[in-house]
Design an enzyme around this catalytic site. Sequence first.
Site, short mmCIF file in Angstrom:
data_model
loop_
_atom_site.label_atom_id
_atom_site.label_comp_id
_atom_site.label_asym_id
_atom_site.label_seq_id
_atom_site.Cartn_x
_atom_site.Cartn_y
_atom_site.Cartn_z
N SER A 22 0.84 -1.21 0.00
CA SER A 22 0.00 0.00 0.00
C SER A 22 0.86 1.25 0.00
O SER A 22 0.60 2.21 -0.74
CB SER A 22 -0.88 0.03 1.25
OG SER A 22 -1.91 -0.92 1.15
N ARG A 26 1.64 4.40 -3.08
CA ARG A 26 1.41 5.83 -2.81
C ARG A 26 2.69 6.63 -3.02
O ARG A 26 2.66 7.72 -3.60
CB ARG A 26 0.88 6.00 -1.39
CG ARG A 26 -0.60 5.58 -1.30
CD ARG A 26 -0.94 5.09 0.08
NE ARG A 26 -2.36 4.85 0.26
CZ ARG A 26 -2.99 3.70 -0.03
NH1 ARG A 26 -2.32 2.70 -0.56
NH2 ARG A 26 -4.29 3.57 0.18
N ARG A 121 -14.12 -5.81 -11.02
CA ARG A 121 -14.24 -5.16 -9.70
C ARG A 121 -14.92 -3.80 -9.83
O ARG A 121 -14.73 -3.09 -10.82
CB ARG A 121 -12.85 -5.06 -9.06
CG ARG A 121 -12.30 -6.47 -8.78
CD ARG A 121 -10.97 -6.44 -8.10
NE ARG A 121 -11.06 -5.84 -6.77
CZ ARG A 121 -9.99 -5.58 -6.02
NH1 ARG A 121 -8.78 -5.85 -6.47
NH2 ARG A 121 -10.14 -5.05 -4.83
N ASP A 317 -7.74 -7.50 4.67
CA ASP A 317 -6.79 -8.26 3.85
C ASP A 317 -6.28 -9.52 4.56
O ASP A 317 -5.72 -10.41 3.93
CB ASP A 317 -5.58 -7.39 3.49
CG ASP A 317 -5.93 -6.36 2.43
OD1 ASP A 317 -7.00 -6.48 1.79
OD2 ASP A 317 -5.13 -5.42 2.23
N LYS A 344 -13.10 -8.44 -3.77
CA LYS A 344 -11.63 -8.34 -3.79
C LYS A 344 -11.11 -9.07 -5.03
O LYS A 344 -11.85 -9.29 -5.97
CB LYS A 344 -11.05 -8.91 -2.49
CG LYS A 344 -11.40 -8.09 -1.26
CD LYS A 344 -10.70 -6.75 -1.27
CE LYS A 344 -11.04 -5.90 -0.08
NZ LYS A 344 -10.56 -4.52 -0.20
N ARG A 348 -13.74 -13.59 -1.97
CA ARG A 348 -12.93 -14.28 -0.95
C ARG A 348 -13.79 -15.04 0.05
O ARG A 348 -13.32 -16.02 0.63
CB ARG A 348 -12.01 -13.29 -0.23
CG ARG A 348 -10.84 -12.88 -1.09
CD ARG A 348 -9.80 -12.07 -0.34
NE ARG A 348 -8.68 -11.80 -1.26
CZ ARG A 348 -7.85 -10.78 -1.16
NH1 ARG A 348 -7.99 -9.91 -0.17
NH2 ARG A 348 -6.87 -10.62 -2.02
C1 S3P Z 1 -5.76 -0.95 -0.01
C2 S3P Z 1 -6.98 -0.83 0.57
C3 S3P Z 1 -7.88 -1.96 0.79
C4 S3P Z 1 -7.13 -3.28 0.73
C5 S3P Z 1 -6.22 -3.37 -0.44
C6 S3P Z 1 -5.20 -2.25 -0.41
C7 S3P Z 1 -4.97 0.26 -0.23
O1 S3P Z 1 -8.87 -1.97 -0.23
O2 S3P Z 1 -8.05 -4.36 0.71
O3 S3P Z 1 -5.53 -4.61 -0.44
O4 S3P Z 1 -3.76 0.16 -0.53
O5 S3P Z 1 -5.53 1.36 -0.12
P1 S3P Z 1 -10.23 -1.08 -0.11
O6 S3P Z 1 -9.82 0.30 0.05
O7 S3P Z 1 -10.97 -1.33 -1.38
O8 S3P Z 1 -10.93 -1.63 1.08
#
Ligand code: S3P
Length: 433
Positions: A22, A26, A121, A317, A344, A348
């Site tokens: 994540s 960013r 998705r 997750d 997802k 899942r």
């Molecule tokens: C993430 C946010 C989550 C997570 C994904 C990564 C992110 O998803 O499930 O693996 O990096 O912002 P959602 O924001 O759709 O819940």
Amino acid sequence: MIQTINPASSLSGTVRLPGDKSISHRYAMLAAIAEGTTVIENFAASRDCHSTLGCLRSLGVEVEESGATVTVSGRGLRGLKEPDRVLDAGNSGTTIRLLSGILAGHPFESSITGDESLSNRPMGRIIRPLRQMGAEIESRDRELPPLRIRGGSLKGIRYTLPVASAQVKSCVLLAGLYGNAPTAVEETVPTRDHTEIALREFGAGLRKQGNWIEVDPQPRLKGRHLAAPADLSAAAFFLVAAALIPDAELSLPGVGLNARRRELLDYLIRAGLSLSIENETGIAGEPRGDLKACYSPDLLQRQLPPIHGELAASLIDEIPVLAVLGSQAAGGLTISDAKELRVKESDRISAIVANLQAMGAEVEEKPDGFTIQSARRLYGADIITRGDHRIAMAFAIAGLAAGGQTRIHDAECADVSFPGFWETLRMAAAPIK
Ligand code: S3P
């Protein structure tokens, strides 16, 4: 590729995890729209984060990779170039949703799509706020990718998130950089705040007031030298493995401890895991520390604390591997308020229930979760991963604790978040083929 997993007789050593996925997404995106050079150490080796780098390159951004260090030459807030091809986000929801926020601020047309999983998705959740801000967005039927985006100058909006989603929150905040006035997002269920932390680190103005997060438009973002922590969601597989395998003892250095994500650790400690956190430090606003987890027979004598409400959003997750742990806890585990799991990388809920049942667990599927009544001995089975990395890795851990041999189908999908997972597991666990 089919990966065979044999029961583990021991589990020990130091586990080297990839950089946080994540956070790496960013850092790379903000680096691209910053001024000057950004160096990101311990950048996630994941296939998903390489999808982000690929899209940025198609948008004219110079990106150099040397081992786990990525150097990005920033093009400034409005400096991305019109791509001459469709942007490919691969399997990555974070890439398509966050990058769409940035593309919405650029006055050219671009198209972004992904693999079969990503193409199914939901994108309505980002299309609606971006349209409110003034971007033109078209999608395939039912608001699915590919997305065609024509952006430009946007309006600042105040937006209440209809789903608990860090990706949607981040998309709107990133688009807010291109607004004619501040943009504010309200989240009634808190989600990971890596975007807020990274925006501040790159020099954006951002305020939090109650549930509202407000970003100022038109900042000059400045390139930085950063280092991602190790990925806590990748650590989760090994923490659960340590809980399950007699005499296990694992060290996991430098793991990210962001307040929203570390709820996993609080949960596991509450459940009875023998877990220590040492040497806590912070770099660029992201805390990190060294974890040590040991076999925890007491945990297996109880029921795992139920996962529902805000906790379900925080652990979203990690639910696949927590379900594996729950299947071995005497009192089982109940998960509800987790219907996001259905959209997802795979459905899942259905994948967890089907694979646990294949291994002999008694699980009842619900629309927004599932219930495991009590522990049953798991038996090796054929695991149908549906190409979902977290399903593959979670059931590899189940295989370590099962009787007989487990066969993980399409095992290469682990590369989506954790290239090297199988080697790392092989080094820690004996014997796995
Ligand atoms: C993430 C946010 C989550 C997570 C994904 C990564 C992110 O998803 O499930 O693996 O990096 O912002 P959602 O924001 O759709 O819940």
